[in-house]
Design an enzyme around this catalytic site. Structure first.
Site, short mmCIF file in Angstrom:
data_model
loop_
_atom_site.label_atom_id
_atom_site.label_comp_id
_atom_site.label_asym_id
_atom_site.label_seq_id
_atom_site.Cartn_x
_atom_site.Cartn_y
_atom_site.Cartn_z
N GLU A 1 26.55 29.54 24.67
CA GLU A 1 27.53 28.88 23.16
C GLU A 1 26.74 29.77 22.16
O GLU A 1 27.72 31.28 21.74
CB GLU A 1 27.42 27.71 22.52
CG GLU A 1 27.17 27.43 21.62
CD GLU A 1 27.38 26.28 20.67
OE1 GLU A 1 27.96 25.88 19.83
OE2 GLU A 1 26.89 25.55 21.74
N ASP A 2 25.60 30.07 22.38
CA ASP A 2 24.94 30.85 20.82
C ASP A 2 23.96 32.81 21.52
O ASP A 2 23.83 33.61 20.04
CB ASP A 2 24.33 30.22 20.21
CG ASP A 2 24.43 29.15 19.81
OD1 ASP A 2 25.72 29.31 19.59
OD2 ASP A 2 23.25 28.25 19.61
#
Length: 730
Positions: A90-91
């Site tokens: 996600e990051d």
């Protein structure tokens, strides 16, 4: 890349500490698993390089702390490694394929699940929260290890929430109390639940939190009573059961649980049965019951406070013996369990190896949560919070099958839990052999027999006492389906009339109708007409215009909404058509043809109908219904030759219309009165009515009414009445 995470490798004290704590939590692992974890740690550190938390610490300290929490729950290596990497996709630049290639499909599956739950963005807090929770529970049904990671993620966020603004922290705390704490309880994470709820309590309700802490400090005798209970029980067991090993621990109930019990019920601290708790851990089940007997021999038990969760475990697989005893007038709860039961209760066996039930399906509470999946956001959030926080009851069928339901569930909820069709056909019930109303609330241990009738259906009244999503959605679906069937039947009758009087080929007429109504098929068109969403007048005009265009004739301004019914009678157009002026003192009126929705009314030249006086309607092939005065000789002569051409007409106030209402209702006392009152409130004048009980056991009511609303609005009002199964207005 080197898998050796030595302290010199990281050059950051926060990361060094987080890695050391994680390593300490997995000292019992085999070396290959620990090597794979070290590899994941290095991989995660490099992926999150340059990222910091709001507190200023390197971001990697968060997933490492989450992994430590998961490891302390006794999770398998794949779950702990998934926790280390749960934010990478996600990051960071890491892809799911990278995780799969480096750590295998199991870890990739967990990281993918955690990513999908987190990847919800938007400006509407309710929508974002509802979407995230929907994904969370779908993930839970697919693989509970994902939710283990997300709960650990939430717990660590609460441990470090001090860096957030107070308003945001309070919102996170409230969400945690409503969803995450109860979910940890459902999964059997007792230790995680207690810490998560207490930390959430501190930020969600800081004033109440501090007040409760001060209140407990003012009661030092609670700790004294706890220590005395542990000491006396230890001496008693050593004296009477000294040859068998046992461990005794104690605690004061955790803060959020105390607050909720005292605030919700308005109770004093001293009245709580389990404020002071002592736990005895033994080797086997036989020892549990023997120790229970020794406890009751030492202290007087409080009546009705004994619970055997070994013989009948809780919904989250929790097993233990509970009893409450009196020590110097103060109540002390004593729990007795085996070492295995203790490990499962503290660390949540349900989320690791004993989650799926013997049938291979998710637990019944999760099935009920998933059943709310398509509800509106606000209803979904309320329903899920209510489901998670509710207690469960166990109810039996006459054959001995056990169904779990939330507290407050009714006979109808039970019927739908057994089978959807049994719920739809439920007409009565016996609880423990006695006939009871359908709104009876069940309690644990009830044996329920459902009485069904093939000709019945669910009542909207049931929504007043059903609590499960399955029951409520099935009831609404049944009525939606019945309403659509009723609308379709009414619309099909209008379509038959339209198509039977066409001057185009069948295929041409259908094409014109579908294009005009902007729908794809005749079934949908019939439903739109029956519900009042498609204007029959407009459809009939479109057919007439298309027919004139096809014949090469320039269309005149439309005066008819349905093509002609019969040929005009000779002499009908000899004088200018139209009604006679309203007599003095009579309000402006117009003519309606009840039951012939959308049929055009035309005026002959042979007579002038006078408002308020008699009318004769004659079906015409080209002009719909021709309106004659009640004493018109030509109309009387036409109808004498062909009575089938007669059409019922009535004068109504200008701006109103006359319609025929057909209802199918529950056969209950007061149903007719309820409908009549509703019609009066809608401004309807009832011209005629009939009612009878059909072979299906339902009440069938028909009304001719004059009303101001359009037919769709009136039908909608009637369908909302309790006890009304279907309503059509034409």
């Amino acid at each position: 890349m080197s898998p050796d995470p030595s302290p010199e490798r990281y050059a950051d004290p926060y990361v060094d500490t987080a890695v050391a704590e994680l390593e300490a939590a997995v000292t019992a692992w085999d070396e290959p698993d620990r090597a794979q974890l070290r590899k994941a740690v290095v991989y995660g550190i490099e992926a999150h390089t340059g990222q910091n938390r709001k507190s200023g610490e390197p971001y990697i300290t968060h997933p490492l702390a989450v992994a430590k929490i998961v490891a302390e729950l006794g999770a398998e290596p794949a779950t702990v490694i998934g926790a280390v990497l749960h934010d990478t996709v996600e990051d960071t630049w890491v892809t799911l394929e990278d995780v799969d290639r480096e750590f295998g499909p199991q870890v990739a599956l967990l990281v993918d699940g955690a990513t999908k739950v987190a990847a919800v963005r938007g400006d509407d807090p309710d929508r974002v929260e509802a979407s995230r929770l929907r994904k969370l529970f779908v993930a839970l049904a697919a693989d509970p290890r994902v939710v283990t990671i997300k709960l650990a993620d939430r717990l660590h966020n609460l441990r470090t929430i001090g860096s957030l603004p107070s308003a945001k922290a309070a919102r996170i705390g409230r969400e945690s109390l409503a969803i995450h704490g109860p979910l940890a309880h459902r999964l059997g994470f007792a230790l995680m639940k207690a810490e998560l709820e207490d930390r959430a309590f501190a930020v969600a309700h800081p004033d109440e939190y501090l007040e409760l802490i001060a209140d407990l400090k003012d009661r030092p005798y609670l700790e004294l009573t706890l220590r005395e209970a542990m000491s006396r029980l230890g001496d008693h067991l050593d004296a009477h059961d000294g040859d068998r090993p046992h461990e005794i621990t104690g605690r004061i109930k955790h803060l959020w649980s105390i607050y909720r019990k005292t605030a919700d019920a308005g109770r004093d601290l001293e009245s709580l049965h389990d404020l002071i708790g002592v736990r005895v851990v033994v080797d086997d089940v036989e020892d549990c019951y023997r120790v229970l007997g020794l406890v009751h021999a030492l202290w007087e038990p409080v009546p009705d406070r004994f619970k055997d969760y070994i013989a009948r475990p809780k919904f989250n697989a929790y097993r233990s013996l509970h009893t409450t005893v009196l020590l110097r007038g103060r109540m002390v709860e004593v729990q007795v369990r085996t070492r295995r039961m203790h490990a499962e209760a503290e660390h949540g066996s349900a989320a690791h190896h004993a989650y799926k039930q013997g049938t291979g399906t998710e637990p019944q509470w999760l099935s009920r949560v998933l059943a709310w999946h398509d509800a509106e956001d606000s209803e979904y959030l309320t329903a899920v919070a209510g489901e998670l926080q509710s207690q469960e009851i166990w109810v039996l069928t006459p054959q001995g099958d056990v169904h779990s339901l939330p507290v407050g569930a009714s006979v109808v909820d039970f019927a739908y839990a057994v089978h959807s069709q049994i719920g739809d056909r439920c007409s009565g019930a016996r609880v423990n052999g006695a006939l009871v109303p359908l709104n009876t609330r069940l309690v644990s241990g009830n044996t329920v027999e459902i009485i069904t009738r093939r000709t019945t259906g669910p009542s909207l009244d049931w929504l007043e006492w059903t609590v499960t999503a399955r029951a409520r959605q099935r009831i609404r679906a049944w009525h939606t389906r019945a309403r659509r069937d009723s609308d379709r039947a009414a619309g099909e009758a209008a379509l038959v009339t339209l198509l039977s009087r066409r001057r185009l080929s069948r295929a041409q007429a259908e094409e014109v109708l579908l294009r005009t109504a902007n729908v794809d098929d005749l079934d949908l068109l019939a439903e739109e007409i029956g519900a009042g969403r498609a204007d029959v007048t407009m459809l009939a005009g479109a057919l007439s215009a298309a027919a004139l265009t096809a014949s090469g004739t320039v269309p005149e301004p439309p005066t008819a909404s349905i093509p002609a019914l019969t040929e005009p009678a000779a002499g009908e157009a000899e004088t200018p058509p139209g009604p006679a002026p309203s007599p003095p003192g009579v309000a402006p009126m117009q003519v309606a043809a009840p039951g012939l929705s959308g049929v055009a009314l035309t005026w002959p030249g042979c007579c002038h109908a006078v408002p308020g006086h008699g009318l004769l309607g004659v079906l015409s092939r080209t002009r719909g219904v021709v309106v004659h005065a009640g004493d018109c000789r030509q109309a009387l002569a036409h109808l004498a030759k062909d009575p089938a051409r007669s059409a019922r007409l009535a004068w109504v106030r200008a701006g109103s219309q006359m319609s025929v209402i057909e209802l199918v209702c529950e056969n209950t006392p007061g149903m007719v009165a309820r409908v009549v009152i509703a019609l009066a409130e809608a401004g309807c004048d009832i011209e005629a009515s009939t009612s009878y009980i059909g072979q299906d056991g339902a009440g069938h009511q028909t009304y001719e009414v004059i009303h101001p609303d359009n037919r769709g609005q009136l039908a909608g009002r009637l369908r909302e009445l309790p006890g009304v199964r279907s309503a059509s207005v034409r």
